[in-house]
Enzyme design. Structure first.
Site, PDB file in Angstrom:
ATOM      1  N   ASP A  28     -57.520  28.335  88.268  1.00  0.00           N
ATOM      2  CA  ASP A  28     -58.895  27.708  88.512  1.00  0.00           C
ATOM      3  C   ASP A  28     -59.017  27.090  89.866  1.00  0.00           C
ATOM      4  OD1 ASP A  28     -58.934  27.624  85.850  1.00  0.00           O
ATOM      5  OD2 ASP A  28     -57.441  25.973  85.289  1.00  0.00           O
ATOM      6  N   GLU A 212     -67.775  27.091  80.841  1.00  0.00           N
ATOM      7  CA  GLU A 212     -66.758  26.261  81.098  1.00  0.00           C
ATOM      8  C   GLU A 212     -66.792  26.269  82.839  1.00  0.00           C
ATOM      9  OE1 GLU A 212     -62.999  26.718  78.905  1.00  0.00           O
ATOM     10  OE2 GLU A 212     -63.793  28.526  78.597  1.00  0.00           O
TER      11      GLU A 212
END
Ligand SMILES: *[C@@H]1O[C@H](CO)[C@@H](O)[C@H](O)[C@H]1NC(C)=O
Ligand SMILES: *[C@@H]1O[C@H](CO)[C@@H](O)[C@H](O)[C@H]1NC(C)=O
Ligand SMILES: *[C@@H]1O[C@H](CO)[C@@H](O)[C@H](O)[C@H]1NC(C)=O
Length: 555
Positions: A28, A212
């Site tokens: 991420d 997301e």
């Protein structure tokens, strides 16, 4: 003439970089540039300190300069479930106040067996001096729940929070995760507007249709939305949309997906996605994103024991849309920038370490320690560990320091002096994925003979089963403990005295180093580290480590 030729050859050879740019468990990634400095953060889940801040001047040579969440008042992980803890962060710079913001979500419980409902609210910390990790403030919590939060500073001075939440509130057929938005007060984190359904994935429902990891940008007056879609597995991808208004409608990029290696599942780089974008001082664009390197075999039937790592690709623009790597799949070698070879040997001698006694800042504990369990002063030039009652299998904080495994093929070793007085006493090295899955070799006493032994314990299987092999060693003297990491297995060994070759005792298939018991999840990667434990009772004998070393390197 010859010089020109040589020069051309040198440029030709060196003008390419290698992925991953930040190897090992670094999912991420979120990136910003402030003047000539790039800063990048990644997720840390149940490991402490949380959210490493990496710094680079050139997008290739990265140094961990600290962690945004580095003290218990910011992050007090207690009993945090494996793969709970700190999820996807976003790093942003607020120009008007010259302040850095890092926003993330902290889950203590995450997986179905803990029976959680909903998700926590996110929190952010800020600093004006990102080079000094102690300057990060205490967390400010927002009102809107959800994970993968993003802070967007609009040109009119307003701050918008987007998070990922269930979409079932308004449309049960729209897919499971969607993006929600609210305007917030940056000082308090309080919502200034009602939370509003912002964007949902347009993928077919069984892709899976999940949106997301939102990031919002404004380029030339147009809003751009970057999302991570289709789950965390091989269908994972990054998608762009744009609009003249934060109220939509959103136009989908004709060049979507932006990064997506899932068209060809035979590739050695898969699960590409969860991206962020940055511009260089001279106007070039790059994207950072996560991806995996599955092993044994190196395609979608393999297992990426290092977890999700940080990759880089150049970005070009076409009709106002960003395109990664010229629209081609992501490869290990990409032309441009330069290659920084991996170090063949890395060693910490625990001698005058610059960072609280360590040679660098890349050491982690599992969850937040209640108190220090180590000393560099007790025995000069050694790392002394005072084991506590917790083992590596407890949902607690054992006396353990971990480093991310950065190379598939690497050998981790240490020299340890340890005189246990009970078969409970253990100190040694571990290849550690989680509370359930860790491969350890330790010095201890044999439970029946009471003799000093090395004990290698492997844990394998979907519901992991531990198996221990004992080898008797002399009553005194240091012992070197080894973990040989390879594509297909982790092998545990030891050596005595000046013997430079290990005697291998046991091994575990590497495929278990992304596994988890049924009902749970895994979002983390393998670490290598040292530990000591009293296994249920306090232990007074210390464990002294002379150095730790990794040798190898994938390229
Ligand atoms: C969660 O719920 C299940 C089913 O109701 C139950 O069997 C389990 O014990 C619960 N787990 C926890 C940690 O409470
Ligand atoms: C898929 O990837 C593999 C491994 O990189 C490669 O050998 C193969 O040619 C690719 N297939 C296609 C259709 O591009
Ligand atoms: C913004 O506009 C300028 C001038 O037209 C152009 O050169 C640039 O590529 C645009 N930037 C983006 C991100 O679209």
């Amino acid at each position: 003439m010859l010089t020109t030729l040589l020069f051309t050859l040198l440029i030709g050879v060196s003008c390419a970089f290698r992925n991953p740019i930040i190897p090992g468990f670094n999912p991420d990634p979120s990136i910003i540039r402030v003047e000539n400095d790039y800063f990048l953060v990644t997720s840390t889940f149940e490991f402490f300190p949380g959210v490493p801040v990496y710094h680079s001047k050139d997008l290739i040579d990265w140094t961990c300069i600290g962690h945004a969440l580095n003290r218990p008042s910011q992050l007090n992980l207690r009993g945090t479930a494996p793969s709970g803890g700190i999820f996807a962060p976003t790093l942003r710079y607020h120009e008007a106040s010259k302040t850095f913001y890092m926003i993330t979500t902290w889950f203590d419980v995450i997986s179905p067996p803990d029976n959680t409902t909903g998700t926590p609210r996110s929190m952010y910390v800020s600093t004006k001096n990102i080079l000094d990790e102690t300057s990060w403030g205490d967390p400010i919590y927002v009102d809107q729940w959800g994970f993968d939060p993003d802070l967007f500073f609009d040109t009119d001075g307003k701050t918008y929070l987007t998070t990922t939440m269930g979409s079932g509130f308004i449309d049960p057929d729209s897919g499971y995760f969607a993006i929600w938005i609210t305007e917030i007060d940056l000082k308090t984190g309080n919502s200034l507007t009602e939370s509003r359904y912002f964007y949902r994935s347009e993928l077919p429902i069984n892709t899976p249709r999940l949106a997301e990891g939102s990031h919002i940008y404004k380029f030339n007056g147009t809003y751009y939305l970057l999302t991570a879609e289709a789950g965390t597995e091989v269908q994972h991808r990054a998608m762009w949309h744009r609009s003249n208004s934060l109220h939509g409608p959103w136009e989908s990029s004709p060049y979507n997906p932006f990064v997506f290696n899932g068209r060809n599942l035979s590739q050695p780089i898969l699960s590409t996605g969860h991206a962020d974008i940055v511009q260089t001082p001279n106007g070039d664009w790059y994207t950072v994103f996560l991806a995996t390197r599955p092993q044994n075999p190196t395609d979608s039937s393999g297992v990426p024991q290092l977890g999700r790592e940080t990759f880089l690709a150049p970005v070009t623009w076409k009709d106002g849309w960003p395109i990664a790597n010229g629209g081609k799949d992501i490869t290990f070698e990409i032309s441009g920038l330069y290659n920084k070879p991996r170090p063949k040997v890395w060693q910490d001698h625990f001698w005058n370490g610059e960072y609280n006694g360590f040679a660098d800042r890349r050491y982690y504990t599992q969850r937040t320690p209640t108190k220090a369990f180590h000393s560099f002063k007790a025995r000069k030039g050694w790392l002394r560990l005072y084991g506590n009652v917790y083992t590596l299998s407890d949902r607690q904080t054992p006396a353990m320091f971990l480093r991310k495994q950065e190379d598939i093929n690497t050998v981790f070793n240490t020299e340890l002096e340890f005189y246990p007085t009970s078969a409970r006493h253990k100190a040694g090295v571990t290849a550690f994925l989680s509370t359930w899955l860790h491969q350890d070799i330790v010095i201890t006493l044999h439970p029946e003979t009471g003799k000093r032994v090395v004990a290698a314990t492997t844990r394998t299987g979907k519901e992991p089963v531990a198996k221990t092999t004992y080898v008797e060693i002399p009553e005194t003297g240091t012992v070197k403990l080894w973990i040989k990491c390879e594509a297909d297995k982790y092998t545990l060994g030891y050596s005595l005295g000046h013997d430079r070759k290990a005697t291998w005792v046991a091994s575990a298939e590497s495929k278990w180093m992304q596994s988890y018991p049924s009902g749970w999840q895994n979002f983390v990667g393998t670490h290598l580290g040292v530990f000591a434990t009293g296994d249920g009772l306090p232990i007074l004998v210390p464990a002294d480590f002379k150095w730790i070393k990794t040798e190898g390197g994938d390229w």
